[in-house]
Design an enzyme around this catalytic site. Structure first.
Site, short mmCIF file in Angstrom:
data_model
loop_
_atom_site.label_atom_id
_atom_site.label_comp_id
_atom_site.label_asym_id
_atom_site.label_seq_id
_atom_site.Cartn_x
_atom_site.Cartn_y
_atom_site.Cartn_z
N GLU A 187 -77.53 59.91 38.24
CA GLU A 187 -78.32 58.68 38.23
C GLU A 187 -79.38 58.67 37.13
O GLU A 187 -79.59 57.67 36.45
CB GLU A 187 -78.97 58.46 39.60
CG GLU A 187 -78.00 57.99 40.68
CD GLU A 187 -77.22 59.14 41.31
OE1 GLU A 187 -77.51 60.31 40.99
OE2 GLU A 187 -76.31 58.87 42.12
N HIS A 198 -79.14 57.39 53.82
CA HIS A 198 -78.40 56.25 53.27
C HIS A 198 -78.82 54.93 53.89
O HIS A 198 -78.08 53.96 53.85
CB HIS A 198 -76.89 56.44 53.49
CG HIS A 198 -76.25 57.37 52.52
ND1 HIS A 198 -76.60 58.69 52.43
CD2 HIS A 198 -75.28 57.18 51.58
CE1 HIS A 198 -75.87 59.27 51.49
NE2 HIS A 198 -75.06 58.39 50.95
#
Lengths: 323, 310
Positions: A60, A129
């Site tokens: 990322e 998440h």
């Protein structure tokens, strides 16, 4: 007017961007061959080619930083971070470079990047998440943070994001992709910092953003049965923040409840309430209140998870406590 | 090259003096001892190449030909500085010169360099990006992410490792399981080379020319490790208690500026008079820069709110 889903509206906005600017590309994990984790970019690679729809490794910081570098070079990248949870791995690039390069260079640099990402819980994905972290980014001068709650806003705000010469965090919600709303056929944009009165009312202002807007609207329906006429304000963007619309609303209704999905402790609702205290204290008939996520790491087990996210009933109860 | 190296040296010696006088604040990381690297690497670049670097950036800026007075004014926090007084020592920028910033979070500049190179390739340009990093940065995840991406997409990046032996006060051997750092590049299929003679500007320049040729031929990134030494502490705040004088002294004999001038004199490429004239010229330039910085105004309070958004 066409009925579009939130996903279709975002797709339409992305396609416009790709078609209107050859220096726009989409980059991210599984945005190409896989079609996007939430199928937003499905078919784009076939249509626009691998040069412009770019699958990245799971890195990322690396690929978000690459997008930022391309933006600094004058391109108009749209980078997708699969979920906002993973954005923490790119936070150095977002907070230290995208947000600050212009200031620290004395105005020599612009960073016209759109960073799309997906926030929120409710999918039994447990603590890593299921987070709503957009309010963290809204505290960083130099960034813009946009939180569309419906298809029409999603398209209008995405057009503005693409045209904006600054780094924009465009935050979607995983549970909104299938939601439908009327989207005007003619071209329109929605400026950042323009909150929307999602429902007019006279007795209380419920202020919300992202998926808490539909939750607030459902709460308003429940409250109707009690004879309480609630106004619902959709902030649409957190940075810049339109304070005027909710302050005007509170002057009218004299009561305020702020709803958000993120942890209530230290959340963005605290900022809204501070603004209300500073600008509309004399109009209040009671304390400005908030309903936020429960301050725990989100549990997997369904019955437990459901306790952590604000529901229309929870919002309605909080409003009733003001009467 | 001798003049530029001397300019960097005097600029920094005088900066240290003005740090002591309180005209310069914050962190001041001196490049003294490493001048051959900046000059050897930057002198062969083209105008359309870009440079991204770390916080020890004065040498790179001056080697790129950034305005000496504007650099000094930045250190003084003046509005005439290269970053309008908003960046300071660690954050020099000059976009017109392709100098895309000093960056102060270790490793953070690497993805940025990859992105600039991505834009070059997307546009079909053959310019390249030089990304300076220190030996401390290679243990950051961003180093490996960036090396992988640049290699995967064959992007024109020269990763230029200035190995001065220490990440702040921690020796390379105490920080990296692989202390022969350029070997890390193998992991990412990146061509690499270690230049042992980092105090010799000609050696650095030749190694850089080889790397540039490789990159411009479209082979993707190149990792060049240059061995050098930081004569001073990590920053002005560093008492340097972690290394012994007997270790430092052999390096001081390898002063890159002395090595170069001795060599030029031995080969009759210059004279003592000419070297003296350069010294005088550099002294004047730095004096003028200091005077400019002293005379320049601080940013006005309204500049607090400018340059946040475009």
């Amino acid at each position: 007017m066409a009925q579009l889903t939130y996903r279709e509206a975002i797709r339409a906005g992305l396609e416009e961007a790709l078609q209107s600017n050859p220096e726009t590309f989409i980059m991210g994990e599984d945005v190409g061959a896989y079609g996007g984790s939430y199928a937003v970019t499905k078919g784009f690679m076939e249509e626009y080619g691998e040069e412009r729809i770019i699958d990245t490794p799971i890195a990322e910081s690396g690929f978000v930083g690459t997008g930022i570098g391309a933006a600094i070079a004058g391109m108009s990248p749209i980078v997708e971070i699969m979920t906002i949870n993973f954005s923490l791995l790119a936070m150095d690039q977002i907070v230290h470079i995208a947000a600050k390069a212009r200031y620290m260079s004395g105005g020599q640099i612009s960073v016209p990047i759109v960073i799309r990402t997906v926030s929120g819980g409710g999918n039994m994905l447990a603590a890593t998440h299921s987070q709503s972290l957009e309010a963290w980014y809204a505290r960083v001068p130099g960034l813009k943070v946009v939180t569309p709650s419906n298809a029409a806003d999603a398209l209008g705000l995405l057009r503005t994001a693409v045209a904006d010469p600054n780094p924009v965090m465009y935050v979607e919600h995983s549970l909104l992709y299938g939601s439908r709303s009327e989207v005007p056929d003619e071209h329109y944009t929605i400026p950042f910092g323009s909150a929307r009165v999602a429902r007019g009312g006279t007795d209380v202002s419920i202020i919300a953003y992202l998926r808490m807007v539909p939750v607030a609207l459902q709460a308003a329906e429940l409250l109707e049965e009690d004879g309480i006429d609630a106004e619902v304000i959709d902030l649409r963007s957190l940075l810049p923040l339109d304070t005027q619309t909710f302050i005007d609303s509170v002057h009218k209704t004299n009561r305020a409840v702020v709803v958000e999905e993120t942890w209530e402790f230290g959340g963005f609702a605290g900022e809204i309430i501070a603004q209300i205290n500073e600008k509309a204290f004399d109009s209040l008939d009671g304390p400005a209140l908030r309903v936020g996520g429960v301050n725990v790491p989100t549990p997997y087990s369904r019955p437990l998870e459901l306790l952590t996210i604000p529901t229309p009933e929870m919002v309605a109860d909080k409003v009733r406590s003001l009467f | 090259m001798l003049r530029t190296m001397k300019l960097i040296r005097r600029f920094e010696e005088r900066s240290a003096e003005h740090y002591g006088r309180g005209n310069i604040g914050g962190f001041l990381h001196l490049y003294i001892g490493e001048e051959a690297v900046a000059v050897g690497v930057i002198s062969p670049l083209r105008d359309d190449d870009k440079i991204v670097t770390h916080y020890r950036d004065h040498g790179h800026a001056l080697a790129r030909g950034m305005d000496t007075a504007a650099c000094m004014a930045e250190l003084f926090g003046k509005s005439t500085g290269v970053s309008g007084g908003k960046g300071g020592s660690m954050h020099f920028f000059d976009v017109e010169k392709g100098f895309m910033g000093g960056h102060a979070i270790v490793g953070g500049q690497l993805p940025l360099a990859v992105g600039l190179a991505f834009a070059n390739r997307y546009r079909g340009e053959d310019s390249l990006v030089v990304c300076f990093l220190g030996d401390g940065a290679v243990n950051e995840g961003e180093f490996h992410e960036s090396m992988n991406l640049a290699s995967l997409w064959k992007l024109p990046v020269l990763f230029l490792l200035e190995n001065n032996g220490f990440g702040m006060g921690t020796r390379v051997e105490r920080a990296s399981a692989q202390p022969i750092i350029h070997r890390l590049a193998d992991r990412h299929n990146v061509r690499s080379h270690r230049e042992e003679n980092g105090q010799d500007v000609f050696a650095v320049r030749q190694a850089t020319l080889d790397a540039i040729e490789y990159i411009r031929d479209g082979n993707g990134p190149y990792f060049l490790e240059v061995m050098t030494y930081r004569f001073r502490g990590h920053s002005m705040a560093d008492p340097i208690e972690y290394r012994q004088q007997h270790e430092v002294e052999p390096w001081l004999d390898l002063d890159p500026i002395k090595l170069l001038s001795d060599r030029l004199l031995e080969n009759n490429l210059t004279t003592e008079d000419e070297v003296g004239a350069i010294d005088e010229d550099v002294e004047n330039e730095v004096n003028e820069a200091i005077q400019f910085a002293l005379d320049s105004p601080f940013p006005t309070p309204d500049e607090l709110y400018t340059d946040i958004y475009a």
